[in-house]
Design an enzyme around this catalytic site. Sequence first.
Site, PDB file in Angstrom:
ATOM      1  N   TRP A 205       0.835  -1.214   0.000  1.00  0.00           N
ATOM      2  CA  TRP A 205       0.000   0.000   0.000  1.00  0.00           C
ATOM      3  C   TRP A 205       0.859   1.249   0.000  1.00  0.00           C
ATOM      4  O   TRP A 205       0.522   2.241  -0.656  1.00  0.00           O
ATOM      5  CB  TRP A 205      -0.981  -0.017   1.173  1.00  0.00           C
ATOM      6  CG  TRP A 205      -1.879  -1.209   1.114  1.00  0.00           C
ATOM      7  CD1 TRP A 205      -1.918  -2.250   1.984  1.00  0.00           C
ATOM      8  CD2 TRP A 205      -2.840  -1.512   0.090  1.00  0.00           C
ATOM      9  NE1 TRP A 205      -2.848  -3.181   1.578  1.00  0.00           N
ATOM     10  CE2 TRP A 205      -3.420  -2.751   0.426  1.00  0.00           C
ATOM     11  CE3 TRP A 205      -3.264  -0.868  -1.076  1.00  0.00           C
ATOM     12  CZ2 TRP A 205      -4.410  -3.359  -0.366  1.00  0.00           C
ATOM     13  CZ3 TRP A 205      -4.237  -1.454  -1.864  1.00  0.00           C
ATOM     14  CH2 TRP A 205      -4.798  -2.688  -1.514  1.00  0.00           C
TER      15      TRP A 205
ATOM     16  N   LYS B 179     -12.135  -1.635   7.898  1.00  0.00           N
ATOM     17  CA  LYS B 179     -11.547  -2.567   8.869  1.00  0.00           C
ATOM     18  C   LYS B 179     -12.201  -2.323  10.234  1.00  0.00           C
ATOM     19  O   LYS B 179     -13.039  -3.082  10.651  1.00  0.00           O
ATOM     20  CB  LYS B 179     -10.030  -2.385   8.984  1.00  0.00           C
ATOM     21  CG  LYS B 179      -9.295  -2.215   7.678  1.00  0.00           C
ATOM     22  CD  LYS B 179      -9.136  -3.474   6.901  1.00  0.00           C
ATOM     23  CE  LYS B 179      -8.293  -3.225   5.677  1.00  0.00           C
ATOM     24  NZ  LYS B 179      -8.567  -4.153   4.589  1.00  0.00           N
TER      25      LYS B 179
ATOM     26  N   ASP C 266      -1.520   6.982   6.172  1.00  0.00           N
ATOM     27  CA  ASP C 266      -2.572   6.042   5.793  1.00  0.00           C
ATOM     28  C   ASP C 266      -2.830   5.142   7.005  1.00  0.00           C
ATOM     29  O   ASP C 266      -2.009   4.294   7.338  1.00  0.00           O
ATOM     30  CB  ASP C 266      -2.095   5.214   4.590  1.00  0.00           C
ATOM     31  CG  ASP C 266      -3.072   4.104   4.203  1.00  0.00           C
ATOM     32  OD1 ASP C 266      -4.108   3.942   4.884  1.00  0.00           O
ATOM     33  OD2 ASP C 266      -2.787   3.391   3.212  1.00  0.00           O
TER      34      ASP C 266
END
Length: 355
Positions: free
Chosen positions: A100, A191, A167
């Site tokens: 990511w 999440k 992030d």
Amino acid sequence: MKHNFGAGPCILPKEVFQQASEAVIDFNNTGLSILEISHRSKEFEAVIDEATQLVRELLAVPQGYSILFLQGGASLQFAMAPLNLLPEGGKAAYLDTGVWATKALKEAKKFGTVDVVASSIDKNYSYIPKGYSIPSDAVYFHYTSNNTIYGTEVFEKPATELPVVVDMSSDIFSREINVADYDLIYAGAQKNMGPAGVTLVIVKDDILGKSGRVLPSMLDYKLHIDGGSMYNTPPVYSIFVSMLNLRWLKAKGGVPVLEQENIIKARALYDEIDRNPLFKGTAAVEDRSRMNVTFVMDTPELEAEFLALAKERNLIGIKGHRSVGGFRASIYNALPLSSINALIDAMKEFEDTRK
Ligand code: PLP
């Protein structure tokens, strides 16, 4: 009972799913579905206001920061952050800790110069680089706080005077943070917060409006701030379910309570991985994530056998990501300690059968 160790999307407590399902049929006794009421109605306004307020309260977001609910996932933030912050020809610093992080920096390269200050690719991202220096002429520093695939986590904000963009897709609301340490926080909701389809952005207002770029409207944070996250039709259901989950989180006692639970859950599982001779953790011990626990066994045959036992014991979603192999147990806020214990019991049972 199923024990869901999946990495997402959207691992929430059963009671939240229950409330969410009821509102699909009849939202707050309106006789209408949450899906059909107008997003401009006072009923939905109350939802987005409460969601915003809960984020502000649970993370103690200071004045001078705006809270946004956007679309496009964390992946759109990979582009939106540089577009809003980086002037043409400007430089940004990125820490490369996994897939990511790499995607984020690749996207930023389309809009300016990217200085990759350090990378852990040499050991398949199994650790967090340390001791790197961040160029002072960069406009901002970007990192990923939890590397969902590799099971590593950055607990302390890296030391820098630069504005920090982070992030937090897979560890937001799992532990206390000091929002004032950051200038831009973004997180795909799916999440610890809510269903896929909404992305939380917390941005310090005074870093905006300086890139000098002409931005497409949908990519302009300022425009979304001015529109109260309703420049266009917002993802009403994802915001609503996120709000329900944040209510649950608050009722549990808030982020500090969840953090203590998460510490206990992660410690129990890592202790078993370290004790049990059949399993081995893949992440550097000091960088082990509290959200995604990655581990392997000696052979693919053993792993297949354990996976079969796990399936029998209703332990779902523990197969590792293809880039790490083995197993990944994602242990988000909603996963109870009893599920961790069920996994530990299976690991012990497997060990016993091999004796
Ligand atoms: N960043 C992290 C840390 C992630 O774990 C993920 C997805 O799992 C993403 C970004 C991508 O998020 P999205 O699918 O919302 O674009």
